[in-house]
Design a protein around this motif. Sequence first.
Motif, PDB file in Angstrom:
ATOM      1  N   SER A  61      51.578  82.275 -19.094  1.00 30.91           N
ATOM      2  CA  SER A  61      51.401  81.434 -20.286  1.00 30.91           C
ATOM      3  C   SER A  61      50.589  80.192 -19.909  1.00 30.91           C
ATOM      4  CB  SER A  61      52.763  81.004 -20.837  1.00 30.91           C
ATOM      5  OG  SER A  61      53.342  80.023 -19.996  1.00 30.91           O
ATOM      6  N   PHE A 126      49.371  88.255 -24.806  1.00 30.15           N
ATOM      7  CA  PHE A 126      50.437  87.679 -23.980  1.00 30.15           C
ATOM      8  C   PHE A 126      51.693  88.535 -24.077  1.00 30.15           C
ATOM      9  CE2 PHE A 126      53.998  84.578 -23.469  1.00 30.15           C
ATOM     10  CZ  PHE A 126      53.812  84.347 -22.121  1.00 30.15           C
ATOM     11  N   TRP A 130      54.044  83.940 -27.934  1.00 32.10           N
ATOM     12  CA  TRP A 130      53.086  82.850 -27.854  1.00 32.10           C
ATOM     13  C   TRP A 130      53.606  81.648 -28.641  1.00 32.10           C
ATOM     14  CZ3 TRP A 130      48.708  82.373 -24.984  1.00 32.10           C
ATOM     15  CH2 TRP A 130      47.901  81.265 -25.271  1.00 32.10           C
ATOM     16  N   TRP A 134      50.976  75.737 -27.223  1.00 34.00           N
ATOM     17  CA  TRP A 134      50.105  76.094 -26.105  1.00 34.00           C
ATOM     18  C   TRP A 134      48.629  75.981 -26.469  1.00 34.00           C
ATOM     19  CZ3 TRP A 134      52.999  81.200 -24.522  1.00 34.00           C
ATOM     20  CH2 TRP A 134      54.224  80.866 -23.930  1.00 34.00           C
TER      21      TRP A 134
END
Length: 172
Positions: A61, A126, A130, A134
Motif C-alpha cells: 500500500s 491492490f 484501498w 492514500w
Amino acid sequence: MPAILAYLGLALNKRLKSIDQAQWQNRKIIEIRLDIYKDISPKLNSMFCFCMWIGDWKYTSPADMISLKRSTDKTVNVYRHLLTEGFYDSYDTFIQSVFQTFNGPGEDAKIRSQITSTDGDRRAAFKGQWEAAWNTMFASGTPTPKEEISQNYNNMMNEFRSCIGLKEAELK
C-alpha cells in the motif's frame, strides 16, 4: 646479536598482532554490513517493485511505502558511518527518484509514481481495501521514468555489494 634478534622478534610479533586486529575488525564490519543488507534489501526491493509496477507491488500500500522509507532511512542513517559514502550517495539518489521529500514541516514524503497509468490502476489491483486517504500520498507532476528508477536501484545495489566487499559475479 641476541638483543637484535629479540628486538626483531618483538617487533614482528607486534606487527602480526596489529594485522590480526585489523582483519578481525574488518570481519566484524563486514558482518554488520551483511546484517544491514539482510534488513534493508527486501524493503528497497519492495519500493523498487512498487514504482516499477512489477513483482509484489499489488500487495504494497502507499502507507507501506512510506513506512518502508522511514524504516530504511533510519537504518541507513544509524549505520551511515559503517557504510561507504558511495553507497550512501547512491541510496539518496534512489530515494529521491522514488520519493518527493522535504514537503514541509510534519509532511510525509510523497511517492513519485501514479495511482493509474498504462501499467494499471493501483486502487483496483491492490490486494486489500484501498483507502481514499492514500491518494494524497502520491506526488503531483510527472513521475520519475522507470529507466531512471531502475538505473538508480541497480547503482545503489552495486554500491551496496561493493560496500560489503563482494565482487561483481561473473556471468557465464
